[in-house]
Design an enzyme around this catalytic site. Structure first.
Site, mmCIF file in Angstrom:
data_model
loop_
_atom_site.group_PDB
_atom_site.id
_atom_site.type_symbol
_atom_site.label_atom_id
_atom_site.label_comp_id
_atom_site.label_asym_id
_atom_site.label_seq_id
_atom_site.Cartn_x
_atom_site.Cartn_y
_atom_site.Cartn_z
ATOM 1 N N HIS A 125 0.840 -1.189 0.000
ATOM 2 C CA HIS A 125 0.000 0.000 0.000
ATOM 3 C C HIS A 125 0.877 1.241 0.000
ATOM 4 C CE1 HIS A 125 -3.466 2.538 0.892
ATOM 5 N NE2 HIS A 125 -2.667 3.196 1.707
ATOM 6 N N ASP B 213 -15.347 2.467 7.660
ATOM 7 C CA ASP B 213 -14.259 3.402 7.344
ATOM 8 C C ASP B 213 -14.713 4.448 6.340
ATOM 9 O OD1 ASP B 213 -11.446 4.364 7.144
ATOM 10 O OD2 ASP B 213 -11.724 3.657 5.099
ATOM 11 N N ARG C 299 -14.750 12.576 8.988
ATOM 12 C CA ARG C 299 -13.493 13.205 9.438
ATOM 13 C C ARG C 299 -13.089 14.331 8.502
ATOM 14 N NH1 ARG C 299 -9.846 8.465 8.929
ATOM 15 N NH2 ARG C 299 -8.213 9.981 9.349
ATOM 16 N N SER D 211 -7.631 3.305 9.589
ATOM 17 C CA SER D 211 -8.355 3.401 8.319
ATOM 18 C C SER D 211 -7.624 2.623 7.227
ATOM 19 C CB SER D 211 -8.489 4.888 7.951
ATOM 20 O OG SER D 211 -8.895 5.057 6.619
ATOM 21 N N LYS E 99 -8.554 -1.514 5.582
ATOM 22 C CA LYS E 99 -8.812 -1.828 4.170
ATOM 23 C C LYS E 99 -7.903 -2.953 3.672
ATOM 24 C CE LYS E 99 -8.829 2.685 3.479
ATOM 25 N NZ LYS E 99 -9.284 4.070 3.412
HETATM 26 N N1 URA Z 1 -5.979 7.448 3.681
HETATM 27 C C1 URA Z 1 -6.888 6.601 4.208
HETATM 28 O O1 URA Z 1 -7.223 5.603 3.594
HETATM 29 N N2 URA Z 1 -7.430 6.892 5.398
HETATM 30 C C2 URA Z 1 -7.091 7.990 6.101
HETATM 31 O O2 URA Z 1 -7.606 8.185 7.177
HETATM 32 C C3 URA Z 1 -6.142 8.864 5.545
HETATM 33 C C4 URA Z 1 -5.606 8.561 4.322
#
Ligand code: URA
Ligand code: CA
Length: 431
Positions: free
Chosen positions: A82, A161, A168, A183, A187
């Site tokens: 990632h 999320d 947020r 977060s 994923k």
């Molecule tokens: N990227 C994400 O996937 N989540 C966040 O909270 C910030 C950046």
């Protein structure tokens, strides 16, 4: 259990139990907890932080809030990679075939670009015929037979999320380490990874502007991964200038082809070997990073890497002939050279501004629903630290539009030529 008590507890700086965290995540994703209470909790977490155990519980609760990909039918350790998002970040296109060439299974779910950052799915779609919408049975079958498949996001992954991130965004609680780390990791876990390699970018083009902030985020994510049974490693890498030379979808496919042949730009080549070595070690294919790196270099040198890319493109319906004929990729109508304004050394190529310029050329999305032009973008002829002379070609814009005023204004602000400058450090740390 009452949400108001959970907010109060975190407001007072106490740790939340796993049950309290699950109550919040499940209630919020089922619309049983209103936005104003979720916003208050996010702000309390922003100021009061979370300990490692709370972060791991939040990550798992979000990972389990929706569909999860079951990759257990794929033999071997599935390592996902990632990146926290960059400009001209062509690494996934290179790393997939490169590590798959060593027999490491790569079952990758990728995203589309937004704003000044690009996405792997868009890049792959610049290959005629390439299909990113495989069924999960076909996806797993491709990986078992050919070690590599890439699909777009499908199903309802981590709905908690998605909802919390959107909240947020409008409540000034995005830049909180426990919230960002959980977060991102939720994923990856929902997408079925057994092990995770993280490329945490820092610099003007990145979410984290300083090395210290990037390190805090990287360490937080590595601790979460290791706590929840996913071996995790991270690299902190430079995103003050774009990575490699190409920015834009088809242009980056061409750059990935060069890199898989061992002929890519030095920074992209080096970052791919660094991240790839971590992936190979986590997959159990090499005892240490040095051995892994030597294996990857050999796969580039003897053609296995580019052959794996060729097979991958053909398997997913794409026109593999363009690997030997990159001129068959989508081409923009105009190629406009921007010249170096004066003698000196390139001191700055601001990644965020250049990424925005490329978006204005149509290669990136201003909003989630924008359509994009796969042919457009830019290619840099010089990078930070290079000595240049007035009138030399600095970069080439690949454009399909007539009016380039706004793009040229952004490029003008992004570039600084001065008397002295050193190339930036590419890899700040391994975590
Ligand atoms: N990227 C994400 O996937 N989540 C966040 O909270 C910030 C950046
Ligand atoms: Ca690039």
């Amino acid at each position: 259990m009452r949400m108001v008590d959970i907010i109060e507890k975190k407001r007072n700086g106490e740790s939340l139990s796993r049950e309290e965290i699950e109550f919040f995540v499940n209630g919020y994703s089922r619309d049983e907890i209103p936005d104003y209470q979720a916003a208050a909790l996010a702000m309390a977490i922003y100021f009061r932080d979370m300990d490692d155990r709370e972060r791991a519980d939040l990550t798992l609760a979000m990972a389990n809030s929706g569909d999860t990909l079951d990759l257990s039918e794929i033999e071997g350790i599935k390592v996902d990679k990632h990146s926290t998002g960059g400009v001209g970040d062509t690494t996934t296109l290179v790393l997939g075939p490169l590590v798959a060439a060593l027999g490491v299974p790569v079952a990758k779910m990728s995203g589309r670009g937004l704003g000044h950052t690009g996405g792997t799915i868009d890049k792959l779609e610049s290959i005629a015929g390439f299909n990113v919408e495989l069924s999960s049975a076909d996806f797993i079958d491709q990986v078992n037979r050919h070690r590599l498949a890439v699909i777009g996001q499908s199903g309802d992954l981590t709905p908690a999320d998605k909802k919390l991130y959107a909240l947020r965004d409008v409540t000034a609680t995005v830049d909180s380490i426990p919230l960002i780390a959980s977060s991102i990791m939720s994923k990856k876990i929902a997408a079925g990874a057994d092990a995770i390699v993280l490329d945490v970018k820092c610099g003007e083009g990145a979410f984290m502007k300083s090395v210290d902030d990037a390190r805090h985020l990287a360490e937080a994510m590595v601790r979460i991964g290791n706590q929840v049974g996913r071996r995790t490693m991270a690299v902190i890498s430079d995103m003050s200038q774009p990575l490699g030379r190409a920015i834009g979808n088809a242009l980056e496919v061409e750059e990935a082809i060069q890199t898989l042949r061992g002929e890519g730009p030095a920074d992209l080549h080096e970052l791919c070997l660094t991240l790839g070595a971590q992936m190979v070690v986590l997959a159990g294919r090499a005892a240490d990073l040095d051995e892994a790196r030597a294996l990857l270099e050999a796969a580039m040198a003897d053609g296995r890497a580019i052959e794996t890319f060729r097979r991958f493109v053909a398997n997913q319906g794409g026109d593999a002939s363009l690997i030997d004929h990159p001129e068959r990729l989508p081409r923009a109508r105009r190629q406009v050279t921007v010249e170096v304004p004066r003698d000196g050394v390139v001191a700055r190529l601001d990644a965020a501004l250049l990424g925005t310029a490329v978006m204005k050329l149509g290669a990136g999305r201003e909003t989630k629903t924008s359509t994009i032009d796969l042919a457009t973008g830019m290619v840099l002829n010089a990078k930070v630290g290079d000595r240049v002379r007035a009138g030399d070609p600095l970069l080439v814009l690949h454009a399909n539009q007539d009016d380039l005023d706004e793009v040229l204004e952004l490029v003008g602000r992004a570039v600084v030529i001065s008397e002295h400058a050193e190339p930036p450090v590419l890899i700040h740390e391994l975590v």
